[in-house]
Design a protein around this motif. Structure first.
Motif, mmCIF file in Angstrom:
data_model
loop_
_atom_site.group_PDB
_atom_site.id
_atom_site.type_symbol
_atom_site.label_atom_id
_atom_site.label_comp_id
_atom_site.label_asym_id
_atom_site.label_seq_id
_atom_site.Cartn_x
_atom_site.Cartn_y
_atom_site.Cartn_z
ATOM 1 N N THR A 92 7.614 -6.786 -6.982
ATOM 2 C CA THR A 92 6.198 -6.099 -7.348
ATOM 3 C C THR A 92 5.863 -4.975 -6.789
ATOM 4 O O THR A 92 5.162 -4.207 -7.262
ATOM 5 N N SER A 93 6.412 -4.925 -5.488
ATOM 6 C CA SER A 93 5.931 -3.643 -4.362
ATOM 7 C C SER A 93 6.765 -2.447 -4.964
ATOM 8 O O SER A 93 6.049 -1.331 -5.371
ATOM 9 N N TRP A 94 8.201 -2.681 -5.168
ATOM 10 C CA TRP A 94 8.838 -1.423 -5.219
ATOM 11 C C TRP A 94 9.429 -1.134 -6.629
ATOM 12 O O TRP A 94 9.958 -0.208 -6.830
ATOM 13 N N LEU A 95 9.615 -1.965 -7.226
ATOM 14 C CA LEU A 95 10.051 -1.863 -8.816
ATOM 15 C C LEU A 95 9.395 -0.933 -9.520
ATOM 16 O O LEU A 95 10.062 -0.002 -10.519
ATOM 17 N N PRO A 96 7.876 -0.798 -9.572
ATOM 18 C CA PRO A 96 7.305 0.508 -10.194
ATOM 19 C C PRO A 96 7.805 1.933 -9.712
ATOM 20 O O PRO A 96 7.905 2.773 -10.470
ATOM 21 N N LEU A 97 8.196 1.814 -8.451
ATOM 22 C CA LEU A 97 8.723 3.277 -8.071
ATOM 23 C C LEU A 97 10.033 3.520 -8.682
ATOM 24 O O LEU A 97 10.378 4.745 -8.873
ATOM 25 N N LEU A 98 10.976 2.427 -8.453
ATOM 26 C CA LEU A 98 12.105 2.660 -8.989
ATOM 27 C C LEU A 98 12.289 3.073 -10.558
ATOM 28 O O LEU A 98 13.112 3.753 -10.931
ATOM 29 N N CYS A 99 11.141 2.849 -11.295
ATOM 30 C CA CYS A 99 10.997 3.148 -12.539
ATOM 31 C C CYS A 99 10.413 4.399 -12.768
ATOM 32 O O CYS A 99 10.792 5.293 -13.650
ATOM 33 N N ARG A 100 9.391 4.884 -11.891
ATOM 34 C CA ARG A 100 8.728 6.073 -12.014
ATOM 35 C C ARG A 100 9.129 7.335 -11.159
ATOM 36 O O ARG A 100 8.857 8.480 -11.488
ATOM 37 N N ALA A 101 9.878 6.969 -10.417
ATOM 38 C CA ALA A 101 10.626 8.243 -9.448
ATOM 39 C C ALA A 101 11.201 8.979 -10.497
ATOM 40 O O ALA A 101 11.989 8.640 -11.352
ATOM 41 N N SER A 102 11.116 10.396 -10.092
ATOM 42 C CA SER A 102 11.853 11.436 -11.247
ATOM 43 C C SER A 102 13.254 11.285 -11.043
ATOM 44 O O SER A 102 14.035 11.966 -11.789
ATOM 45 N N ASN A 103 13.772 10.629 -10.262
ATOM 46 C CA ASN A 103 15.328 10.495 -9.978
ATOM 47 C C ASN A 103 16.035 11.812 -9.848
ATOM 48 O O ASN A 103 17.119 11.815 -9.910
ATOM 49 N N GLY A 104 15.256 12.659 -9.223
ATOM 50 C CA GLY A 104 16.203 13.784 -8.694
ATOM 51 C C GLY A 104 16.355 14.850 -9.909
ATOM 52 O O GLY A 104 17.178 14.668 -10.548
ATOM 53 N N ALA A 105 15.682 15.697 -10.200
ATOM 54 C CA ALA A 105 15.756 16.748 -11.191
ATOM 55 C C ALA A 105 16.941 17.674 -10.941
ATOM 56 O O ALA A 105 17.875 17.842 -11.790
ATOM 57 N N GLU A 106 17.129 18.061 -9.678
ATOM 58 C CA GLU A 106 18.343 18.647 -9.243
ATOM 59 C C GLU A 106 19.541 17.704 -8.549
ATOM 60 O O GLU A 106 20.650 18.222 -8.926
ATOM 61 N N LYS A 107 19.161 16.599 -7.967
ATOM 62 C CA LYS A 107 20.538 15.788 -7.516
ATOM 63 C C LYS A 107 19.796 14.504 -7.588
ATOM 64 O O LYS A 107 18.815 14.117 -7.034
ATOM 65 N N SER A 156 0.524 -1.214 -0.020
ATOM 66 C CA SER A 156 0.044 0.141 0.122
ATOM 67 C C SER A 156 0.772 1.419 0.131
ATOM 68 O O SER A 156 0.632 2.366 -0.660
ATOM 69 N N LEU A 157 1.829 1.050 0.772
ATOM 70 C CA LEU A 157 3.053 2.329 1.047
ATOM 71 C C LEU A 157 3.511 2.465 -0.500
ATOM 72 O O LEU A 157 3.650 3.686 -1.160
ATOM 73 N N ALA A 158 4.057 1.269 -1.058
ATOM 74 C CA ALA A 158 4.527 1.598 -2.305
ATOM 75 C C ALA A 158 3.642 2.068 -3.520
ATOM 76 O O ALA A 158 4.129 2.988 -4.412
ATOM 77 N N ARG A 159 2.361 1.700 -3.644
ATOM 78 C CA ARG A 159 1.394 2.465 -4.587
ATOM 79 C C ARG A 159 1.397 4.022 -4.039
ATOM 80 O O ARG A 159 1.543 4.675 -4.945
ATOM 81 N N LEU A 160 1.134 4.249 -2.756
ATOM 82 C CA LEU A 160 1.094 5.690 -2.530
ATOM 83 C C LEU A 160 2.244 6.473 -2.922
ATOM 84 O O LEU A 160 2.449 7.569 -3.412
ATOM 85 N N ALA A 161 3.528 5.879 -2.935
ATOM 86 C CA ALA A 161 4.634 6.364 -3.095
ATOM 87 C C ALA A 161 5.026 6.758 -4.582
ATOM 88 O O ALA A 161 5.508 7.643 -5.004
#
Length: 371
Positions: free
Chosen positions: A287-302, A237-242
């Motif tokens: 399955t929980s955290w791979l989507p966040l690794l793909c979709r996180a903006s990965n830091g526009a500044e850092k 649930s936290l992973a989806r909210l993230a």
């Protein structure tokens, strides 16, 4: 034995009636504070006033015990209102209660306070001293108090992210305006109460995420990082909210995931049921955290992770996927392909090699079965 008189029983009866009424009134408000902060403050004020009232009249209401320990209040999102230090799962020993109380206080104190570092340093010192004694009992104390604190902090983190998430994901502009209004209202409230923003900082998701990472590191150092991995893998649930969290918070959760993914590859070396158990945990982690690794903006500044760290984590992910059953690999890699291709702001993690290997294995299985 002489029977107590009616006059002697009256204060005790009145005390029990008042405590019961307050307990049920408090229980009725358990699920409201997440959405209505004013009710949360009102509830806290009522409980505090009643505790002060009992403490100021100990001879009438609680002659034989400290009234501050007379009862407990439980809450889904505010476990800290439990007045017992053993509520964190620390056991019956004094050292367990001490560490539990310190870890609970760490959740409560704002990072900007000088007391925060003092409390965390003391908790860390006690944990390290327990580990240095080479005692199975003290190691078990560390395991229980850290595991309980990790679960409590993880629950608070999910509540904080849920509180701040956009309710209508199709209208990000309205979400931004809502956040501005909430910040303004919170600032007005802080000005009236004189807290100067400490309450907001105390319950901020970024602070709680940093504490989850710190607890993860301590659990791994103490030799039972598997508990942290299991709980993080189960936090779907936290992973989806993230996925809808602010970039800085996403960065904190990416760092937690990266750290715990590195621990995953060292687990499940046994045989039989133990190996199957860890294979399931690895699948849940992916399955929980791979989507966040793909979709996180990965830091526009850092960047959230350095290039070297990204490369190492990609290898860990590939190794972890290769240890799954072929049908589980399909599920994980299909999930990765969906999020990887639909995110234009990031091209990491690139698991094309794992995908190609799975396709090759699937082709061989098909050819074998078709003969």
């Amino acid at each position: 034995m002489e029977k107590p008189s009616a006059a002697a029983m009256a204060p005790q009866l009145l005390r029990n009636l008042i405590i019961s009424a307050l307990f049920f009134a408090d229980k009725a408000l358990l699920y409201l504070p997440v959405k209505w902060q004013l009710l949360d403050k009102l509830r806290f004020l009522l409980v505090s006033c009643f505790l002060f009232f009992l403490r100021s009249l100990p001879s009438v209401f609680c002659p034989d015990a400290d009234s501050s320990k007379a009862f407990k209040f439980s809450s889904k999102n505010h476990e800290s209102t439990d007045l017992s230090p053993t509520s964190a799962g620390g056991g019956d020993s004094g050292i367990a209660r001490a560490i539990s109380q310190l870890l609970s206080s760490m959740n409560e104190i704002p990072v900007s306070s000088r007391k925060y570092e003092v409390v965390r340093s003391l908790a860390e010192r006690l944990i390290d001293e327990n580990r240095g004694e080479n005692s199975a009992s003290l190691i078990d104390v560390n395991r229980r108090v850290l595991t309980a604190s990790f679960a409590r902090t993880l629950g608070r983190l999910e509540a904080a992210v849920e509180r701040d998430r956009p309710r209508d994901l199709g209208e990000p502009i309205r979400y931004g305006l809502n956040r501005v209004v909430r910040v303004a209202m919170r600032a007005v409230g802080d000005g009236l109460t004189g807290k100067g923003g400490e309450e907001a900082e105390q319950w901020s998701a970024e602070k709680l995420a940093a504490e989850v990472l710190w607890l993860s590191e301590k659990m791994v150092t103490c030799g039972f990082g598997e508990e942290a991995v299991e709980k993080w893998a189960s936090a779907s649930s936290l992973a989806r909210l993230a996925l809808w969290a602010e970039p800085r918070l996403q960065g904190s959760m990416v760092q937690i995931s990266a750290f715990l993914f590195k621990q995953v590859k060292e687990m499940g070396k046994g045989e039989g049921g133990e190996k199957d158990k860890w294979r399931l945990t690895k699948k849940k982690m992916l399955t929980s955290w791979l989507p966040l690794l793909c979709r996180a903006s990965n830091g526009a500044e850092k960047p959230f992770l350095r290039t070297v760290e990204q490369t190492k984590l990609e290898r860990v992910l590939e190794e972890t996927i290769s240890e799954l059953k072929i049908e589980d690999q399909e599920q994980v890699l299909s999930l990765w392909l969906h999020h990887f291709t639909h995110c234009s702001s990031s091209d990491w993690p690139n698991l094309h090699a794992s995908y190609a290997r799975w396709c090759s294995s699937s082709r061989k299985i098909f050819l074998f079965q078709s003969k």
